[in-house]
Design an enzyme around this catalytic site. Structure first.
Site, mmCIF file in Angstrom:
data_model
loop_
_atom_site.group_PDB
_atom_site.id
_atom_site.type_symbol
_atom_site.label_atom_id
_atom_site.label_comp_id
_atom_site.label_asym_id
_atom_site.label_seq_id
_atom_site.Cartn_x
_atom_site.Cartn_y
_atom_site.Cartn_z
ATOM 1 N N GLU A 123 59.966 14.199 89.877
ATOM 2 C CA GLU A 123 61.209 14.681 90.488
ATOM 3 C C GLU A 123 60.950 15.236 91.884
ATOM 4 O OE1 GLU A 123 63.407 17.234 87.809
ATOM 5 O OE2 GLU A 123 64.158 18.430 89.461
ATOM 6 N N GLU A 127 67.984 21.475 96.883
ATOM 7 C CA GLU A 127 69.062 22.186 96.221
ATOM 8 C C GLU A 127 69.628 23.243 97.148
ATOM 9 O OE1 GLU A 127 68.988 21.825 91.683
ATOM 10 O OE2 GLU A 127 67.064 22.686 92.231
#
Ligand SMILES: *[C@@H]1O[C@H](CO)[C@@H](O)[C@H](O)[C@H]1NC(C)=O
Ligand SMILES: *[C@@H]1O[C@H](CO)[C@@H](O)[C@H](O)[C@H]1NC(C)=O
Ligand SMILES: *[C@@H]1O[C@H](CO)[C@@H](O)[C@H](O)[C@H]1NC(C)=O
Ligand SMILES: *[C@@H]1O[C@H](CO)[C@@H](O)[C@H](O)[C@H]1NC(C)=O
Ligand SMILES: *[C@@H]1O[C@H](CO)[C@@H](O)[C@H](O)[C@H]1NC(C)=O
Ligand SMILES: *[C@@H]1O[C@H](CO)[C@@H](O)[C@H](O)[C@H]1NC(C)=O
Ligand SMILES: CC(=O)N[C@H]1CO[C@H](CO)[C@@H](O)[C@@H]1O
Length: 375
Positions: A123, A127
């Site tokens: 991943e 964010e």
């Protein structure tokens, strides 16, 4: 830290509120079981302009909620508890350059995320925490290793909830570099991610969405990380994505894990043509991704997996440079190759590191795979 999403799914499963299908799940983990091949982006370059109407979503799957095209781009809106609209590319790419023009949502505890996610849960993240209108978070995980949450950095960004910024990642087999508006804010070398073991290196989908990290039902650590509890009376919370650009450094029709290592050298690339299947893999001997020039053609009926590389990863042969894509169309027209600043001054926090070791089960039924490697 979108992997907090995993925690939320676990938490929610307990109270059976099936929201946040999340960005960080897999339907089939090739390190545990045999999975069908991933459907790849078979061209170099991909572009979605989300201001142009619903057709802009044709290469995307909406995995939760509704996402509409507006004059500001794709609108990801939380109107009430449980909303977490999310889209996912309907293809995988294997090393590449990804650029997203985004305005994060404002609002306490509201998370706007851009996530690269692979089948074995590698991943790479951006964010935006709506509580903090002055920074963005970068993060990464390798093979679902969530034993520590200390990998995030928080580069400053000018009013990300009021202003569109371009968030880009240049992802190669030797390093990952994050850019905000063309300025490098972090570089992660392969060897610096636990000697590569935690280095994201398998074909990814791109997932973009919004969710409430500050939902009062979330764990304390998650809420703290998200900057406080979300007050839904402040809704709607809206995130906008104007456009997405992807350059796939290893275009192919399919990507297949040839073993259970999760190493990039184990991934087989294949194109299916009328005359057969062409396969190749990414060489470990290069510091950069090599495209499929080593591909060999085999007859249609004898199409077999012919991994051309069994090399092991040797960190001593890896270079840390920004010339990571010399054998591919250079993305440097859009990324400033001269950027040298790293995130060394960015703060690393171990927020909520108390929430450890949780893994999640697939939350979505296995879709019928459209493509099979062996035909
Ligand atoms: C998206 O557009 C449809 C049709 O115009 C509308 O019914 C729906 O409410 C919109 N959804 C959101 C989240 O704005
Ligand atoms: C997108 O949705 C289609 C149809 O449900 C499915 O076949 C495909 O596997 C999905 N793609 C990804 C990358 O999940
Ligand atoms: C997970 O990562 C941590 C460091 O971040 C490392 O200590 C640990 O050995 C890793 N676990 C596995 C299974 O690789
Ligand atoms: C980020 O912003 C904060 C607060 O404005 C400031 O103290 C800090 O020095 C900035 N960090 C960098 C790396 O510019
Ligand atoms: C697959 O086809 C694409 C587009 O023609 C090409 O760029 C790529 O190199 C091919 N990949 C393989 C593995 O043959
Ligand atoms: C990177 O590219 C520049 C310009 O193309 C070149 O001068 C430099 O030597 C290259 N560096 C490496 C490590 O290959
Ligand atoms: C696999 C590979 O290319 N290994 C080479 C790495 O670099 C050393 C010298 O630095 C060579 O001796 C290895 O053959």
């Amino acid at each position: 830290m979108s992997s907090f999403t995993k925690l939320i799914v676990v938490a929610l499963a307990a109270v059976s509120v099936p929201f946040v299908s999340a960005q960080t799940y897999t339907n089939c983990n090739p390190l545990d079981e045999t999975c069908s091949a991933d459907s790849g982006l078979s061209k170099w370059s991909f572009y979605s302009d989300f201001t142009t109407g619903d057709s802009a979503f044709e290469d995307w799957n909406t995995t939760a909620g509704t996402v509409n095209s507006t004059s500001s781009g794709a609108a990801f809106v939380i109107n009430e508890k449980g909303d977490a609209p999310t889209i996912k590319s309907n293809f995988y790419f294997f090393f590449g350059y990804v650029e997203v023009k985004m305005k994060i949502a404002s609002g306490t505890g509201i998370i706007s995320s851009i996530v690269f996610e692979s089948d074995d849960l590698d991943e790479i993240d951006w964010e935006g925490i709506g509580t903090y209108n002055y920074e963005i978070e970068t993060n990464y995980f390798g093979k679902d290793n969530t034993t520590t949450y200390d990998r995030a950095t928080y580069p400053n960004v000018t009013t990300p909830a009021d202003t569109f910024h371009t968030y880009a990642v240049d992802w190669t087999s030797s390093q990952i570099e994050w850019f905000v508006d063309g300025v490098s804010v972090r570089t992660l070398a392969y060897e610096d991610a636990l000697d590569g073991k935690n280095f994201p290196q398998t074909p990814m989908t791109l997932r973009i969405g919004i969710w409430a990290g500050g939902d009062p039902d979330n764990g304390e650590g998650t809420i703290e990380w998200a900057g406080g509890e979300t007050d839904y009376s402040d809704a709607p919370f809206s995130m906008y994505v104007e456009s997405v650009k992807i350059i796939n450094y290893n275009p192919a029709d399919t990507y297949t894990y040839s073993d259970k290592t999760g190493d990039y050298t184990s991934i087989k690339l294949a194109n299916t043509t009328s005359s057969g299947t062409t396969t190749s893999s990414v060489s470990s001997l290069s510091s950069s991704t090599t495209s499929s020039s080593s591909g060999s053609s085999t007859g249609a009926s004898t199409a077999t997996s012919t991994a051309t590389s069994t090399g092991t990863i040797s960190s001593s042969n890896r270079t840390i440079s920004s010339n990571s894509t010399s054998s591919t169309p250079s993305p440097s027209s859009s990324t400033p190759s001269s950027s040298t600043s790293t995130a060394s001054s960015a703060s690393f926090t171990a927020a909520a590191a108390n929430v450890l070791g949780l893994t999640m089960n697939p939350v979505v039924a296995l879709p019928i795979a459209a493509l099979f490697f062996f035909l």
